[in-house]
Scaffold this active site. Structure first.
Site, PDB file in Angstrom:
ATOM      1  N   LYS A  32      -5.510  -6.247  34.070  1.00  0.00           N
ATOM      2  CA  LYS A  32      -4.404  -6.594  34.981  1.00  0.00           C
ATOM      3  C   LYS A  32      -3.890  -5.379  35.750  1.00  0.00           C
ATOM      4  O   LYS A  32      -3.553  -5.497  36.934  1.00  0.00           O
ATOM      5  CB  LYS A  32      -3.270  -7.275  34.226  1.00  0.00           C
ATOM      6  CG  LYS A  32      -2.435  -6.387  33.314  1.00  0.00           C
ATOM      7  CD  LYS A  32      -1.307  -7.182  32.684  1.00  0.00           C
ATOM      8  CE  LYS A  32      -0.513  -6.328  31.710  1.00  0.00           C
ATOM      9  NZ  LYS A  32       0.314  -5.319  32.370  1.00  0.00           N
ATOM     10  N   THR A  33      -3.800  -4.214  35.095  1.00  0.00           N
ATOM     11  CA  THR A  33      -3.291  -3.027  35.790  1.00  0.00           C
ATOM     12  C   THR A  33      -4.223  -2.636  36.928  1.00  0.00           C
ATOM     13  O   THR A  33      -3.773  -2.291  38.029  1.00  0.00           O
ATOM     14  CB  THR A  33      -3.129  -1.855  34.807  1.00  0.00           C
ATOM     15  OG1 THR A  33      -2.282  -2.254  33.732  1.00  0.00           O
ATOM     16  CG2 THR A  33      -2.514  -0.648  35.500  1.00  0.00           C
ATOM     17  N   ASP A 223       5.531  -6.968  36.620  1.00  0.00           N
ATOM     18  CA  ASP A 223       4.547  -6.883  35.537  1.00  0.00           C
ATOM     19  C   ASP A 223       5.162  -7.432  34.243  1.00  0.00           C
ATOM     20  O   ASP A 223       6.384  -7.415  34.064  1.00  0.00           O
ATOM     21  CB  ASP A 223       4.126  -5.427  35.344  1.00  0.00           C
ATOM     22  CG  ASP A 223       2.921  -5.283  34.437  1.00  0.00           C
ATOM     23  OD1 ASP A 223       2.194  -6.281  34.231  1.00  0.00           O
ATOM     24  OD2 ASP A 223       2.698  -4.174  33.924  1.00  0.00           O
ATOM     25  N   GLU A 224       4.321  -7.921  33.340  1.00  0.00           N
ATOM     26  CA  GLU A 224       4.763  -8.454  32.040  1.00  0.00           C
ATOM     27  C   GLU A 224       5.883  -9.489  32.234  1.00  0.00           C
ATOM     28  O   GLU A 224       6.907  -9.468  31.559  1.00  0.00           O
ATOM     29  CB  GLU A 224       5.239  -7.311  31.121  1.00  0.00           C
ATOM     30  CG  GLU A 224       4.215  -6.229  30.851  1.00  0.00           C
ATOM     31  CD  GLU A 224       3.086  -6.681  29.944  1.00  0.00           C
ATOM     32  OE1 GLU A 224       3.046  -7.877  29.564  1.00  0.00           O
ATOM     33  OE2 GLU A 224       2.227  -5.846  29.603  1.00  0.00           O
ATOM     34  N   GLN A 254       1.180 -13.814  25.210  1.00  0.00           N
ATOM     35  CA  GLN A 254       1.635 -12.543  24.642  1.00  0.00           C
ATOM     36  C   GLN A 254       3.147 -12.365  24.775  1.00  0.00           C
ATOM     37  O   GLN A 254       3.648 -11.245  24.752  1.00  0.00           O
ATOM     38  CB  GLN A 254       0.908 -11.369  25.309  1.00  0.00           C
ATOM     39  CG  GLN A 254      -0.602 -11.378  25.067  1.00  0.00           C
ATOM     40  CD  GLN A 254      -1.275 -10.139  25.627  1.00  0.00           C
ATOM     41  OE1 GLN A 254      -1.164  -9.040  25.083  1.00  0.00           O
ATOM     42  NE2 GLN A 254      -1.978 -10.311  26.729  1.00  0.00           N
ATOM     43  N   ARG A 616      -5.879  -6.783  19.539  1.00  0.00           N
ATOM     44  CA  ARG A 616      -5.816  -5.311  19.567  1.00  0.00           C
ATOM     45  C   ARG A 616      -7.150  -4.713  19.134  1.00  0.00           C
ATOM     46  O   ARG A 616      -7.425  -3.545  19.413  1.00  0.00           O
ATOM     47  CB  ARG A 616      -4.735  -4.778  18.611  1.00  0.00           C
ATOM     48  CG  ARG A 616      -3.302  -5.156  18.896  1.00  0.00           C
ATOM     49  CD  ARG A 616      -2.884  -4.996  20.330  1.00  0.00           C
ATOM     50  NE  ARG A 616      -3.062  -6.264  21.051  1.00  0.00           N
ATOM     51  CZ  ARG A 616      -3.101  -6.380  22.365  1.00  0.00           C
ATOM     52  NH1 ARG A 616      -3.031  -5.323  23.122  1.00  0.00           N
ATOM     53  NH2 ARG A 616      -3.253  -7.564  22.938  1.00  0.00           N
TER      54      ARG A 616
END
Length: 684
Positions: A32-33, A223-224, A254, A616
């Site tokens: 995404k970044t 973002d987020e 998330q 993770r």
């Protein structure tokens, strides 16, 4: 021309969607970044959108810095100059610095932390008529914080469902909330919760400001987005007042911060709130192997409150996720640490390993085993750099230099180092101030400057102190941050003060002095990015706004040392991180999902926590559950988590480690002997 060929098809679609509302559903590890930074580069380079019209908002300073660095790397600083990439709180402070006078504050306000807030609440309780009942100031502060984060003012509180007129605590909270806000206003200060709360109030009471900032930022990216709360959502909608160019990036799977006020409905209802929104799904995971992603999909699919998406990985692997059944809490820790010791003996890096826990109450057992086996580890979530006493002392000095009306900071430093200015001296000035009406009352610093003789024998020290603050203000205006801090530290003999405080522990004194040096080095680096005129104010704000999830930015620790220690952390702390090998402890009923969540029928977020933990892991995932776990000193029977029931065959392999898995009885006995022998060696 900036080329988007480095993106996959969905990423490119997301990067090219610029006008109107856009929802980018970015699964774990889906890049995404990269997508967002390419989108910004495309907007500036290919579409000719002026950088000053672009606003990108993240939740942490670390994330904002990473985004900025990547954009500068794609476009160079010159071409991207003027773009605003920041956090919600930093953006809100920027708005308040320009417009807070609309709310009756001065623009040079201070930002108070929790300790400052508790000091005012303590003062409020002393003035409350039922002080003898012994109310807990932390509970009161927590409720005030909760109310602010829900947009409820002190005057509105009694009219809401959150107020119980029959509750003694709510009665005293009403009094303290009003007292607290009045004091903050008098000190020309706000607290951390006020940053968003007052920004929302500013937009509510002065709608013309929505138009002004919306015209300034014509293209907004958040973002987020799944972590936004009600106040942040209101700020976002205010900034889209004159346009509809809003792009949000996030993953409802998330969303794990409800305890902080995050509202997953903001992302789930985005298309209702912004009709006609374009939705792009980033579903290819570049982090984990296919078996890990397959398990993650199976687990999260149990959640009915989510956006439909199917994460996939093109990284094949023969390593299937494992579930180890353990005997009890101690057995769980012993086996895991032994495995880690074996990993290290085979030449593996400890930095490749993470141990994830649902609750900090799970930590002591595993920490004890790590220490006894001499396994280096770090437990994320330790004391923040700016929370250390020495840093807070110097920060308080800087705050008073900026705003002499900051009475909380002033009181902190009056006798640091010791000047003989104690409570008796303060009481004399306090009595003098009480002769004024509230409207005409000068600040404590002003009273000290104008009437130092009130201090009697301490008059000389009062004059020296106020003179120092005035001298420092002039010095900072004419010199660099580094020079100013060096002068401050030297003027008050602060390093000598540290030596005296820790004369029985020279090693600790050195650590404290290193922290001071780190602050000075940080100031020197910070100076490079701001003008001399605003350097001090910006630096103090940077320290005060450091996000709770951020790590110390100025740490110069060697990368190889960081790699050579296991990382222990809660699931909440693990979001955004990745490790080659992950141990996910306590995947059992009443741990994951947590007992409280089961009781309150709130297991959706627990499912998302499990999903975050699973994703993770890059190559190997080992989950555990205990057949009994020690809780408050008692061994209680435990059972496998409902999240692992009824999954597709082959999602994971379950092994009963209470018999040491595949080992023969003789091997198991030798295994245990060797293990406990190693433990005893560690104790010796």
């Amino acid at each position: 021309m900036f080329f988007l060929s480095g993106l996959n098809s969905p990423q490119r679609t997301a990067a090219e969607a610029v006008e109107g509302p856009v929802l980018i559903l970015a699964g774990a590890g889906s890049g995404k970044t990269r997508t967002v930074t390419y989108r910004i580069a495309h907007m500036i380079s290919n579409l000719g959108i002026p950088p000053k019209e672009i606003l990108g908002v993240s939740f942490t300073n670390k994330a904002a810095k990473e985004m900025k660095d990547r954009v500068f790397g794609l476009l160079t600083k010159r071409r991207a100059r003027g773009i605003t990439l920041t956090t919600f709180h930093s953006l809100a402070v920027k708005i308040l610095r320009q417009k807070i006078d609309y709310l009756g504050y001065l623009k040079n306000f201070s930002i108070y932390d929790t300790n400052d807030a508790l000091a005012i609440i303590r003062e409020a309780l002393k003035n409350y008529r039922s002080d003898k009942e012994g109310y807990d100031k932390k509970i009161i502060h927590s409720k005030i914080s909760f109310l602010k984060n829900n947009g409820i003012s002190a005057k509105e509180f009694p009219e809401t469902a959150h107020f119980d007129p029959d509750s003694p605590y709510d009665i005293v909270i009403e009094y303290c909330y009003n007292y607290y806000q009045d004091k903050l206003k008098f000190y020309n200060a706000i607290d951390f919760d006020d940053i968003l709360f007052l920004t929302v109030r500013l937009f509510r009471e002065h709608p013309e400001l929505k138009e002004e900032f919306s015209e300034k930022y014509k293209y907004i990216m958040i973002d987020e987005y799944q972590d936004t709360n009600a106040l942040q959502f209101e700020i976002v909608t205010a900034l889209t007042k004159s346009h509809n160019n809003i792009c949000v990036v996030g993953d409802d799977d998330q969303s794990i911060y409800a305890f902080r006020g995050a509202d997953v409905r903001n992302i789930l209802n985005f298309e209702k709130q912004f009709p006609g929104a374009k939705v792009v799904k980033l579903e290819q995971n570049y982090r984990s192997t296919a078996p890990i992603i397959s398990l993650a999909n199976s687990v999260i699919s149990k959640n009915t409150e989510r956006k439909e998406k199917n994460l996939f990985s093109e990284t094949p692997s023969s390593i299937t996720p494992l579930l180890w059944a353990m005997g009890n809490t101690d057995h769980e820790s012993e086996i895991i640490v032994e495995e880690i010791v074996q990993h290290q003996s085979n030449g593996g890096h400890l930095g490749d390993i993470a141990i994830l826990i649902r609750s900090k109450t799970q930590a002591p057992a595993i920490e004890e085993q790590l220490r006894m086996s001499d396994v280096p580890y770090s437990f994320l979530g330790g004391q923040k750099f700016y929370d250390k006493k020495e840093i807070k002392d110097l920060l308080a000095y800087l705050s008073v230099v900026l705003n002499t009306g900051d009475e909380i900071s002033l009181r902190r430093i009056l006798n640091v180092p010791n000047r003989g200015i104690g409570n008796r001296t303060l009481e004399k000035f306090q009595q003098h101030l009480e002769t004024y009406s509230n409207e005409d009352r000068p600040t404590l610093f002003s009273a000290m400057s104008s009437n130092p003789q009130l201090a009697d024998k301490q008059e000389k020290h009062i004059k020296e102190f106020t003179g120092l603050i005035i001298e420092l203000r002039t010095f900072f205006e004419e010199n660099s941050l580094k020079a100013g801090l060096l002068k401050l530290v030297d003027s008050i003999n602060y390093l000598k003060f540290i030596d005296k405080q820790y004369d029985d522990n020279l090693k600790l004194a050195d650590v404290k002095k290193n922290d001071v040096e780190a602050l000075i080095a940080s100031a020197e680096r910070f100076q490079q990015y701001v003008s001399q005129k605003t350097a001090l104010k910006s630096f103090v704000e940077k320290l005060m706004l450091q996000d709770s999830q951020d790590q110390k930015e100025d740490e110069d620790e060697d990368e190889d040392i960081r790699k050579n220690e296991v990382t222990l952390m809660t699931l909440h702390s693990s979001k955004g991180l990745e490790f080659e090998k992950v141990y996910l402890l306590g995947v059992e009923e009443e741990t994951l999902p947590h007992k409280k969540s089961i009781q309150e029928n709130g297991i959706s977020e627990e499912l998302r926590l499990a999903y975050v933990g699973i994703t993770r892991a890059k190559e190997q995932l080992i989950m555990t559950y205990c057949k009994e776990r020690k809780i408050y000193g008692k061994n209680i029977a435990r059972f496998k988590s409902r999240f692992l029931l009824d999954l597709p065959e082959g999602s994971f392999i379950e092994q009963d480690r209470t018999t040491f898995g595949h080992l023969t009885p003789e091997q198991a006995e030798n295994y245990k002997k060797d293990f406990f022998s190693n433990l005893m060696d560690g104790l010796e």
